[in-house]
Design a protein around this motif. Structure first.
Motif, short mmCIF file in Angstrom:
data_model
loop_
_atom_site.label_atom_id
_atom_site.label_comp_id
_atom_site.label_asym_id
_atom_site.label_seq_id
_atom_site.Cartn_x
_atom_site.Cartn_y
_atom_site.Cartn_z
N ALA A 107 23.83 18.30 -11.92
CA ALA A 107 22.93 19.06 -11.07
C ALA A 107 22.11 17.92 -10.25
CB ALA A 107 22.00 20.06 -11.72
N LEU A 108 21.63 18.35 -8.93
CA LEU A 108 20.79 17.40 -8.41
C LEU A 108 19.36 17.41 -8.62
CD1 LEU A 108 22.13 18.11 -4.64
CD2 LEU A 108 22.54 15.95 -6.06
N PRO A 109 18.94 16.14 -8.70
CA PRO A 109 17.48 16.02 -9.19
C PRO A 109 16.43 16.89 -8.38
CG PRO A 109 17.60 14.07 -8.30
CD PRO A 109 19.19 14.89 -8.29
N VAL A 110 15.60 17.53 -9.06
CA VAL A 110 14.47 18.33 -8.14
C VAL A 110 13.36 17.28 -7.77
CG1 VAL A 110 12.95 20.35 -8.15
CG2 VAL A 110 15.20 20.35 -9.28
N ASN A 111 13.17 17.43 -6.72
CA ASN A 111 11.90 16.57 -6.11
C ASN A 111 10.73 17.65 -6.42
OD1 ASN A 111 10.35 14.82 -5.00
ND2 ASN A 111 10.77 15.16 -2.91
N GLU A 112 10.16 17.20 -7.27
CA GLU A 112 8.62 18.07 -7.78
C GLU A 112 7.74 17.67 -6.72
OE1 GLU A 112 7.62 17.54 -11.86
OE2 GLU A 112 9.50 17.56 -12.45
N GLU A 113 6.92 18.70 -6.35
CA GLU A 113 5.82 18.48 -5.43
C GLU A 113 4.93 17.38 -5.98
OE1 GLU A 113 2.29 21.12 -3.45
OE2 GLU A 113 4.40 21.93 -3.46
N GLU A 114 4.42 16.54 -5.34
CA GLU A 114 3.46 15.77 -5.69
C GLU A 114 2.14 16.45 -5.90
OE1 GLU A 114 4.94 15.22 -2.84
OE2 GLU A 114 6.06 13.48 -2.94
N PHE A 115 1.31 16.06 -7.06
CA PHE A 115 0.06 16.76 -7.47
C PHE A 115 -0.90 15.42 -7.14
CE2 PHE A 115 -3.65 17.72 -10.14
CZ PHE A 115 -3.91 19.06 -9.35
N ILE A 116 -1.68 15.74 -6.12
CA ILE A 116 -2.65 14.69 -5.65
C ILE A 116 -4.18 14.98 -6.20
CG2 ILE A 116 -3.50 13.22 -3.52
CD1 ILE A 116 -0.86 13.77 -2.35
N THR A 117 -4.54 14.01 -6.79
CA THR A 117 -6.22 14.27 -7.28
C THR A 117 -7.08 13.50 -6.36
OG1 THR A 117 -6.12 12.61 -8.96
CG2 THR A 117 -5.46 14.94 -9.65
N THR A 118 -6.62 12.37 -5.81
CA THR A 118 -7.57 11.29 -5.16
C THR A 118 -6.83 10.80 -4.11
OG1 THR A 118 -8.13 10.98 -7.45
CG2 THR A 118 -8.83 9.40 -5.67
N VAL A 119 -7.50 10.74 -2.91
CA VAL A 119 -7.05 9.92 -1.73
C VAL A 119 -8.33 8.92 -1.18
CG1 VAL A 119 -6.17 10.44 0.55
CG2 VAL A 119 -6.00 12.11 -0.98
N THR A 120 -7.79 7.77 -1.11
CA THR A 120 -8.84 6.92 -0.43
C THR A 120 -8.22 6.24 0.85
OG1 THR A 120 -9.33 6.15 -2.93
CG2 THR A 120 -9.82 4.56 -0.94
N VAL A 121 -9.02 6.19 1.67
CA VAL A 121 -8.82 5.66 3.02
C VAL A 121 -9.66 4.41 3.18
CG1 VAL A 121 -8.59 6.02 5.85
CG2 VAL A 121 -8.21 7.92 3.96
N LYS A 122 -8.92 3.10 3.42
CA LYS A 122 -9.66 1.99 3.50
C LYS A 122 -9.53 1.66 4.79
CE LYS A 122 -9.36 -2.70 1.81
NZ LYS A 122 -8.56 -3.73 1.07
N PHE A 123 -10.76 1.39 5.45
CA PHE A 123 -11.13 0.77 6.96
C PHE A 123 -11.48 -0.53 6.76
CE2 PHE A 123 -11.87 5.48 6.79
CZ PHE A 123 -11.41 6.01 7.97
N THR A 124 -10.71 -1.57 7.47
CA THR A 124 -10.86 -2.92 7.45
C THR A 124 -11.33 -3.39 8.92
OG1 THR A 124 -9.60 -3.23 5.51
CG2 THR A 124 -10.43 -5.25 6.78
N ASN A 125 -12.67 -3.73 9.20
CA ASN A 125 -12.82 -4.02 10.48
C ASN A 125 -11.91 -5.35 10.83
OD1 ASN A 125 -14.07 -5.82 12.66
ND2 ASN A 125 -16.09 -4.81 12.18
N THR A 126 -11.21 -5.19 11.95
CA THR A 126 -10.09 -6.24 12.60
C THR A 126 -10.95 -7.63 13.03
OG1 THR A 126 -10.24 -5.63 14.70
CG2 THR A 126 -8.72 -4.51 13.52
N GLU A 127 -11.93 -7.60 13.22
CA GLU A 127 -12.85 -8.93 13.44
C GLU A 127 -13.68 -9.46 12.31
OE1 GLU A 127 -15.06 -8.48 16.92
OE2 GLU A 127 -13.41 -7.73 18.16
N ASP A 128 -13.74 -8.76 11.21
CA ASP A 128 -14.69 -9.13 9.94
C ASP A 128 -13.98 -8.56 8.81
OD1 ASP A 128 -16.34 -10.10 8.04
OD2 ASP A 128 -18.04 -8.99 8.99
N ALA A 129 -12.99 -9.35 8.02
CA ALA A 129 -12.33 -8.70 6.90
C ALA A 129 -13.25 -8.26 5.86
CB ALA A 129 -11.12 -9.52 6.41
#
Length: 188
Positions: free
Chosen positions: A27-49
């Motif tokens: 049988a083909l593997p089931v792609n279980e839905e991801e359970f996501i608890t934490t999301v991080t978005v990182k913003f890095t200034n292109t002129e000042d790392a």
């Protein structure tokens, strides 16, 4: 005679049930839905790392439980940022990095960044899947004039990326919204 016919019917039924209830190892593997608890978005200034802003969303028990903990970004006006997003399931030990799964199955995922009309902010996608369609794990964000407003972040699994012309939205993509939340963004 009736008892032997009844016994034959019962035995035949049991054999049929036994045959069809056997597991199929192919049988083909089931792609279980991801359970996501934490999301991080990182913003890095292109002129000042060294100018890095971290926005985060954390909801350990998922929708309907405790209130999510959100760290909203404060960005500098008229600034360009490189962005990257990370998805984790911190209910597992060690935490499961869902971002890796999204990257491996990039043809089957897209991240949307939809800013409110009053927010002078836009994200341009910097990554593509094998078909040349956007993914959204990396991008370039443009923070314009002083403004505040909501930034809705949505991860969609199974989108129809061919439907995404103009400004892409989750509604146009179809698919399953794995996680969706809002940041209150301030540009100053």
């Amino acid at each position: 005679m009736k008892n032997s016919q009844l016994l034959n019917v019962l035995l035949t039924s049991l054999i049929i049930v036994a045959i069809f209830s056997c597991s199929n190892d192919d049988a083909l593997p089931v792609n279980e839905e991801e359970f996501i608890t934490t999301v991080t978005v990182k913003f890095t200034n292109t002129e000042d790392a060294n100018d890095v802003v971290i926005a985060s969303f954390k909801d350990i028990d998922g929708p309907g439980g405790d209130v999510a903990v959100i760290t909203n970004p404060i960005l500098s006006q008229n600034t360009v940022y490189n962005t990257s997003i990370t998805f984790l399931n911190e209910n597992k030990s060690p935490a499961e990095n869902i971002t890796q799964k999204v990257a491996q199955q990039d043809e089957n995922h897209i991240v949307f960044y939809i800013s409110a009309e009053e927010l002078d902010f836009v994200v341009v996608y910097d990554d593509q899947d094998a078909n040349g369609q956007v993914v959204g794990l990396k991008g370039t964000a443009y923070a314009g004039a002083n403004s505040t407003g909501e930034l809705t972040v949505t991860l969609v699994e199974g989108p129809n990326k061919d439907n995404l012309t103009g400004i892409p939205t989750p509604e146009l993509s179809g698919g399953n919204r794995v996680i969706e939340f809002e940041f209150a963004v301030t540009i100053q």
